[in-house]
Write a protein that holds these residues in place. Structure first.
Motif, mmCIF file in Angstrom:
data_model
loop_
_atom_site.group_PDB
_atom_site.id
_atom_site.type_symbol
_atom_site.label_atom_id
_atom_site.label_comp_id
_atom_site.label_asym_id
_atom_site.label_seq_id
_atom_site.Cartn_x
_atom_site.Cartn_y
_atom_site.Cartn_z
ATOM 1 N N PHE A 1 0.833 -1.202 0.000
ATOM 2 C CA PHE A 1 0.000 0.000 0.000
ATOM 3 C C PHE A 1 0.867 1.252 0.000
ATOM 4 O O PHE A 1 0.632 2.182 -0.768
ATOM 5 C CB PHE A 1 -0.924 -0.007 1.220
ATOM 6 N N PHE A 2 1.890 1.274 0.854
ATOM 7 C CA PHE A 2 2.733 2.463 0.924
ATOM 8 C C PHE A 2 3.614 2.616 -0.303
ATOM 9 O O PHE A 2 3.921 3.736 -0.716
ATOM 10 C CB PHE A 2 3.538 2.494 2.226
ATOM 11 N N TRP B 1 1.227 4.180 -2.653
ATOM 12 C CA TRP B 1 0.991 5.547 -2.207
ATOM 13 C C TRP B 1 2.168 6.461 -2.560
ATOM 14 O O TRP B 1 1.982 7.603 -2.938
ATOM 15 C CB TRP B 1 0.744 5.545 -0.701
ATOM 16 N N LYS B 2 3.393 5.922 -2.464
ATOM 17 C CA LYS B 2 4.586 6.701 -2.809
ATOM 18 C C LYS B 2 4.854 6.687 -4.316
ATOM 19 O O LYS B 2 5.884 7.142 -4.765
ATOM 20 C CB LYS B 2 5.815 6.156 -2.073
ATOM 21 N N ASN B 3 3.910 6.113 -5.069
ATOM 22 C CA ASN B 3 4.001 6.050 -6.521
ATOM 23 C C ASN B 3 5.147 5.166 -6.998
ATOM 24 O O ASN B 3 5.769 5.431 -8.016
ATOM 25 C CB ASN B 3 4.089 7.455 -7.134
ATOM 26 N N TRP C 1 -3.773 0.909 7.987
ATOM 27 C CA TRP C 1 -2.577 0.936 7.146
ATOM 28 C C TRP C 1 -1.346 1.399 7.899
ATOM 29 O O TRP C 1 -0.259 0.868 7.700
ATOM 30 C CB TRP C 1 -2.802 1.843 5.926
#
Length: 82
Positions: free
Chosen positions: A52-53, A56-58, A80
């Motif tokens: 997920f992270f 989220w950080k692309n 999360w």
């Protein structure tokens, strides 16, 4: 025959079901990092968070989590940022 073409999807679904059972028993999705009754579940939960992270950080190449999976986890009350 019951042949599984994509083992990663089946594996994800199995762990998701185990998380549902954990949530029903414990009232949350905060599986400890070391969870002797089901070490595979604790590793899977950790992987969901890191994926997920990464998303989220692309860092798309480092994440296999999909928006659909995120929604399913959030419906269970998945946290999360622990």
């Amino acid at each position: 025959l019951g042949f599984v073409w994509d083992v990663s999807i089946t594996s994800w679904n199995i762990r998701y079901q185990e998380l549902q059972e954990y949530q029903a028993e414990h009232g949350d999705c905060l599986v400890p990092q070391k969870y002797p009754p089901n070490p595979a579940l604790s590793k899977w939960v950790y992987t969901q968070r890191t994926s997920f992270f990464s998303l989220w950080k692309n860092e798309m190449g480092n994440s296999y989590i999909t928006p659909e999976r995120i929604k399913l986890l959030e419906k269970l009350g998945f946290v999360w940022d622990v």
